[in-house]
Design a protein around this motif. Structure first.
Motif, PDB file in Angstrom:
ATOM      1  N   PHE A  71       0.858  -1.203   0.000  1.00  0.00           N
ATOM      2  CA  PHE A  71       0.000   0.000   0.000  1.00  0.00           C
ATOM      3  C   PHE A  71       0.888   1.244   0.000  1.00  0.00           C
ATOM      4  CE2 PHE A  71      -3.470  -2.567   2.177  1.00  0.00           C
ATOM      5  CZ  PHE A  71      -4.471  -2.301   1.260  1.00  0.00           C
ATOM      6  N   ASP A  72       1.887   1.241   0.874  1.00  0.00           N
ATOM      7  CA  ASP A  72       2.715   2.443   1.034  1.00  0.00           C
ATOM      8  C   ASP A  72       3.542   2.730  -0.214  1.00  0.00           C
ATOM      9  OD1 ASP A  72       1.720   3.050   3.521  1.00  0.00           O
ATOM     10  OD2 ASP A  72       3.258   1.920   4.602  1.00  0.00           O
ATOM     11  N   MET A  73       4.022   1.672  -0.855  1.00  0.00           N
ATOM     12  CA  MET A  73       4.808   1.892  -2.080  1.00  0.00           C
ATOM     13  C   MET A  73       3.923   2.489  -3.167  1.00  0.00           C
ATOM     14  SD  MET A  73       7.610  -1.080  -2.500  1.00  0.00           S
ATOM     15  CE  MET A  73       7.029  -2.476  -1.615  1.00  0.00           C
ATOM     16  N   ALA A  74       2.699   1.978  -3.286  1.00  0.00           N
ATOM     17  CA  ALA A  74       1.769   2.517  -4.295  1.00  0.00           C
ATOM     18  C   ALA A  74       1.416   3.972  -3.952  1.00  0.00           C
ATOM     19  CB  ALA A  74       0.517   1.648  -4.376  1.00  0.00           C
TER      20      ALA A  74
ATOM     21  N   GLN B 159      -5.558  11.851 -10.410  1.00  0.00           N
ATOM     22  CA  GLN B 159      -6.660  12.484  -9.664  1.00  0.00           C
ATOM     23  C   GLN B 159      -7.656  11.500  -9.065  1.00  0.00           C
ATOM     24  OE1 GLN B 159      -7.548  14.459 -13.331  1.00  0.00           O
ATOM     25  NE2 GLN B 159      -7.601  16.418 -12.263  1.00  0.00           N
ATOM     26  N   SER B 160      -7.732  10.291  -9.652  1.00  0.00           N
ATOM     27  CA  SER B 160      -8.704   9.340  -9.080  1.00  0.00           C
ATOM     28  C   SER B 160      -8.136   7.925  -9.104  1.00  0.00           C
ATOM     29  CB  SER B 160     -10.037   9.392  -9.834  1.00  0.00           C
ATOM     30  OG  SER B 160      -9.910   8.779 -11.092  1.00  0.00           O
ATOM     31  N   LEU B 161      -8.587   7.139  -8.139  1.00  0.00           N
ATOM     32  CA  LEU B 161      -8.149   5.738  -8.028  1.00  0.00           C
ATOM     33  C   LEU B 161      -9.383   4.859  -7.927  1.00  0.00           C
ATOM     34  CD1 LEU B 161      -5.470   6.266  -5.215  1.00  0.00           C
ATOM     35  CD2 LEU B 161      -5.044   6.063  -7.678  1.00  0.00           C
ATOM     36  N   THR B 162      -9.470   3.880  -8.791  1.00  0.00           N
ATOM     37  CA  THR B 162     -10.548   2.904  -8.669  1.00  0.00           C
ATOM     38  C   THR B 162      -9.988   1.693  -7.936  1.00  0.00           C
ATOM     39  OG1 THR B 162     -11.488   3.673 -10.747  1.00  0.00           O
ATOM     40  CG2 THR B 162     -12.245   1.537  -9.941  1.00  0.00           C
ATOM     41  N   CYS B 163     -10.579   1.407  -6.774  1.00  0.00           N
ATOM     42  CA  CYS B 163     -10.128   0.304  -5.920  1.00  0.00           C
ATOM     43  C   CYS B 163     -11.308  -0.636  -5.712  1.00  0.00           C
ATOM     44  CB  CYS B 163      -9.695   0.799  -4.560  1.00  0.00           C
ATOM     45  SG  CYS B 163      -8.386   2.043  -4.576  1.00  0.00           S
ATOM     46  N   ILE B 164     -11.281  -1.807  -6.234  1.00  0.00           N
ATOM     47  CA  ILE B 164     -10.191  -2.593  -6.743  1.00  0.00           C
ATOM     48  C   ILE B 164     -10.605  -3.349  -8.022  1.00  0.00           C
ATOM     49  CG2 ILE B 164      -9.101  -3.048  -4.511  1.00  0.00           C
ATOM     50  CD1 ILE B 164     -10.632  -5.721  -4.379  1.00  0.00           C
ATOM     51  N   ASN B 165      -9.625  -3.788  -8.775  1.00  0.00           N
ATOM     52  CA  ASN B 165      -9.901  -4.737  -9.851  1.00  0.00           C
ATOM     53  C   ASN B 165     -10.186  -6.097  -9.206  1.00  0.00           C
ATOM     54  OD1 ASN B 165      -9.985  -6.016 -12.423  1.00  0.00           O
ATOM     55  ND2 ASN B 165      -8.459  -4.574 -13.187  1.00  0.00           N
ATOM     56  N   SER B 166     -10.531  -7.075 -10.019  1.00  0.00           N
ATOM     57  CA  SER B 166     -10.793  -8.413  -9.468  1.00  0.00           C
ATOM     58  C   SER B 166      -9.530  -8.950  -8.779  1.00  0.00           C
ATOM     59  CB  SER B 166     -11.234  -9.357 -10.587  1.00  0.00           C
ATOM     60  OG  SER B 166     -10.239  -9.428 -11.576  1.00  0.00           O
ATOM     61  N   ILE B 167      -9.714  -9.877  -7.851  1.00  0.00           N
ATOM     62  CA  ILE B 167      -8.564 -10.501  -7.172  1.00  0.00           C
ATOM     63  C   ILE B 167      -8.044 -11.604  -8.093  1.00  0.00           C
ATOM     64  CG2 ILE B 167      -7.778 -11.780  -5.144  1.00  0.00           C
ATOM     65  CD1 ILE B 167      -9.874 -10.363  -3.482  1.00  0.00           C
ATOM     66  N   GLY B 168      -6.823 -11.402  -8.575  1.00  0.00           N
ATOM     67  CA  GLY B 168      -6.310 -12.241  -9.664  1.00  0.00           C
ATOM     68  C   GLY B 168      -6.064 -13.699  -9.300  1.00  0.00           C
ATOM     69  N   ASN B 169      -6.237 -14.536 -10.298  1.00  0.00           N
ATOM     70  CA  ASN B 169      -5.796 -15.930 -10.229  1.00  0.00           C
ATOM     71  C   ASN B 169      -6.382 -16.761  -9.101  1.00  0.00           C
ATOM     72  OD1 ASN B 169      -4.066 -15.883 -12.593  1.00  0.00           O
ATOM     73  ND2 ASN B 169      -2.956 -14.346 -11.437  1.00  0.00           N
TER      74      ASN B 169
ATOM     75  N   ASN C 115      -8.839  -1.418   0.726  1.00  0.00           N
ATOM     76  CA  ASN C 115      -8.101  -0.648  -0.274  1.00  0.00           C
ATOM     77  C   ASN C 115      -8.668   0.761  -0.420  1.00  0.00           C
ATOM     78  OD1 ASN C 115      -5.947  -2.240  -2.272  1.00  0.00           O
ATOM     79  ND2 ASN C 115      -7.231  -3.605  -1.053  1.00  0.00           N
ATOM     80  N   VAL C 116      -9.985   0.881  -0.461  1.00  0.00           N
ATOM     81  CA  VAL C 116     -10.619   2.212  -0.526  1.00  0.00           C
ATOM     82  C   VAL C 116     -10.178   3.056   0.666  1.00  0.00           C
ATOM     83  CG1 VAL C 116     -12.856   3.418  -0.303  1.00  0.00           C
ATOM     84  CG2 VAL C 116     -12.639   1.470  -1.866  1.00  0.00           C
ATOM     85  N   HIS C 117     -10.273   2.460   1.841  1.00  0.00           N
ATOM     86  CA  HIS C 117      -9.978   3.140   3.102  1.00  0.00           C
ATOM     87  C   HIS C 117      -8.520   3.612   3.135  1.00  0.00           C
ATOM     88  CE1 HIS C 117      -9.216   2.824   7.605  1.00  0.00           C
ATOM     89  NE2 HIS C 117     -10.285   3.594   7.579  1.00  0.00           N
ATOM     90  N   TYR C 118      -7.595   2.718   2.755  1.00  0.00           N
ATOM     91  CA  TYR C 118      -6.165   3.064   2.836  1.00  0.00           C
ATOM     92  C   TYR C 118      -5.809   4.184   1.860  1.00  0.00           C
ATOM     93  CZ  TYR C 118      -1.421   2.377   4.417  1.00  0.00           C
ATOM     94  OH  TYR C 118      -0.198   2.573   5.015  1.00  0.00           O
ATOM     95  N   PHE C 119      -6.282   4.032   0.613  1.00  0.00           N
ATOM     96  CA  PHE C 119      -5.924   5.060  -0.377  1.00  0.00           C
ATOM     97  C   PHE C 119      -6.640   6.379  -0.089  1.00  0.00           C
ATOM     98  CE2 PHE C 119      -4.432   1.293  -2.670  1.00  0.00           C
ATOM     99  CZ  PHE C 119      -3.172   1.751  -3.035  1.00  0.00           C
TER     100      PHE C 119
ATOM    101  N   ILE D 226     -11.559   8.647  -4.596  1.00  0.00           N
ATOM    102  CA  ILE D 226     -11.544   7.181  -4.646  1.00  0.00           C
ATOM    103  C   ILE D 226     -12.876   6.691  -5.204  1.00  0.00           C
ATOM    104  CG2 ILE D 226     -11.172   5.058  -3.336  1.00  0.00           C
ATOM    105  CD1 ILE D 226      -8.789   7.007  -3.130  1.00  0.00           C
ATOM    106  N   ILE D 227     -12.787   5.733  -6.108  1.00  0.00           N
ATOM    107  CA  ILE D 227     -13.984   5.097  -6.652  1.00  0.00           C
ATOM    108  C   ILE D 227     -13.969   3.654  -6.142  1.00  0.00           C
ATOM    109  CG2 ILE D 227     -15.225   4.474  -8.761  1.00  0.00           C
ATOM    110  CD1 ILE D 227     -13.097   6.900  -9.806  1.00  0.00           C
TER     111      ILE D 227
END
Ligand code: RRO
Length: 324
Positions: A188-191, A201-211, A245-249, A257-258
């Motif tokens: 999270f912190d690196m991102a 300006q905006s972040l959509t959190c999250i895409n599907s959980i992969g694999n 993810n929404v909360h952290y970003f 945040i979307i």
């Protein structure tokens, strides 16, 4: 009651489609543009330079609690989504912003598509997808922080140059990212560091959980055909990951945040907004219920807000309470 803002874009309601679901074909985009439906944005399927048919069928499967997909980026190619932007927006009576989701297969492809988008006055912004889990041989950019930084830096430059030209015509342009789910605080912190040094300006959190792997137990068979059955997981089961993810970003960046992940009822949208979302996107549930889902969720959200005496979503956005 549901009006909101993402970046500098004003939206009539806080709900719209997640990229990927019913937003590939012209007719699907026209439906999203229909002023009779309560979604506030027309968001396209992630596009590539060339059209793609995607992975083998079956590539989508759902149960009550989840969906799995390995669509493999089927789309009509960026030129289609750019050339038709004005016709689709016109259908919405120019009330709904048109946002191009982009997932080029190479960095250069992405830069080419972003340049075209920012120079098209009918396109109101991009959602740069850094998190497609399903293209064979292409890792998710959002998990490679070196490449992620590079693509955001170059995309920012292109968008800043394009924005200057647009300013003269008076129209803004949203620079948004679609992020993969993160699970570890160091990630999270690196991102956040990369995003905070950019003009995203905006972040959509999250895409599907992969694999993930879903099994049809009756047939003792993987639920989908591509990649030995591995695919992106969506739906109710991913809501806690999406909320975190929404909360952290929300707490650690200045972006709008979307929220996306596990929203099928008004209360799910309420939770995302409490965590800091300015708007929510609907994927798995939209796939199940089609365009009526937007109104149903908003009606339920409206009742919840009324019962709590909230008049606007800003009255409770990001106001989740923590233990001291
Ligand atoms: O097309 C897909 O397989 C796909 C994409 Br681009 C994405 O971003 N997320 C997803 O779950 N599937």
């Amino acid at each position: 009651m549901f009006k909101t803002k993402i970046g500098n874009l004003d939206l009539e309601t806080c709900i719209y489609n997640a990229s990927g679901v019913y937003c590939v074909e012209f007719g699907e985009l026209l439906k999203l543009a229909d002023p009779g439906f309560s979604n506030s944005v027309i968001l396209t399927k992630s596009c590539t330079l060339e059209p793609r048919i995607g992975n083998n069928l079956p590539r989508y499967y759902d149960t009550k609690l989840l969906s799995i997909n390995s669509s493999g980026l089927p789309n009509l190619g960026y030129q289609f989504y750019c050339d038709n932007a004005h016709i689709i927006k016109e259908h919405s009576e120019f009330k709904k912003p048109y946002i191009l989701s982009i997932s080029g297969l190479t960095l250069e492809d992405n830069y080419k598509i972003i340049t075209e988008a920012v120079n098209n006055n009918f396109i109101d912004g991009i959602e740069l997808n850094l998190s497609c889990p399903n293209v064979i041989g292409k890792p998710q950019v959002g998990y490679d922080f070196t490449i992620m930084e590079e693509i955001i830096r170059k995309a920012s430059e292109i968008i800043e140059t394009g924005r200057d030209a647009r300013l003269e015509s008076g129209s803004g342009f949203l620079f948004g990212l679609k992020l993969p789910p993160y699970f570890d605080i160091s990630h999270f912190d690196m991102a956040c560091d990369i995003i905070n040094n950019s003009n995203v300006q905006s972040l959509t959190c999250i895409n599907s959980i992969g694999n993930g792997l879903v099994i049809d137990t009756e047939k003792e068979l993987v639920a989908i055909a591509p990649k030995n059955g591995y695919g992106g997981i969506g739906g109710t089961v991913i809501k806690p990951t999406a909320l975190a993810n929404v909360h952290y970003f929300y707490r650690n960046t200045k972006c709008s945040i979307i929220g996306c992940g596990g929203i099928s009822r008004g209360m799910d949208a309420f939770e995302h907004i409490l965590c800091g979302a300015s708007a929510v996107q609907i994927g798995t549930h939209f796939h199940k219920k089609r365009n009526v889902c937007f109104k149903e969720i908003l009606t339920e959200l409206g009742s919840i807000m009324k019962s709590k005496n909230y008049k606007t979503i800003d009255d409770f956005r990001g106001k989740l309470v923590h233990y001291k």
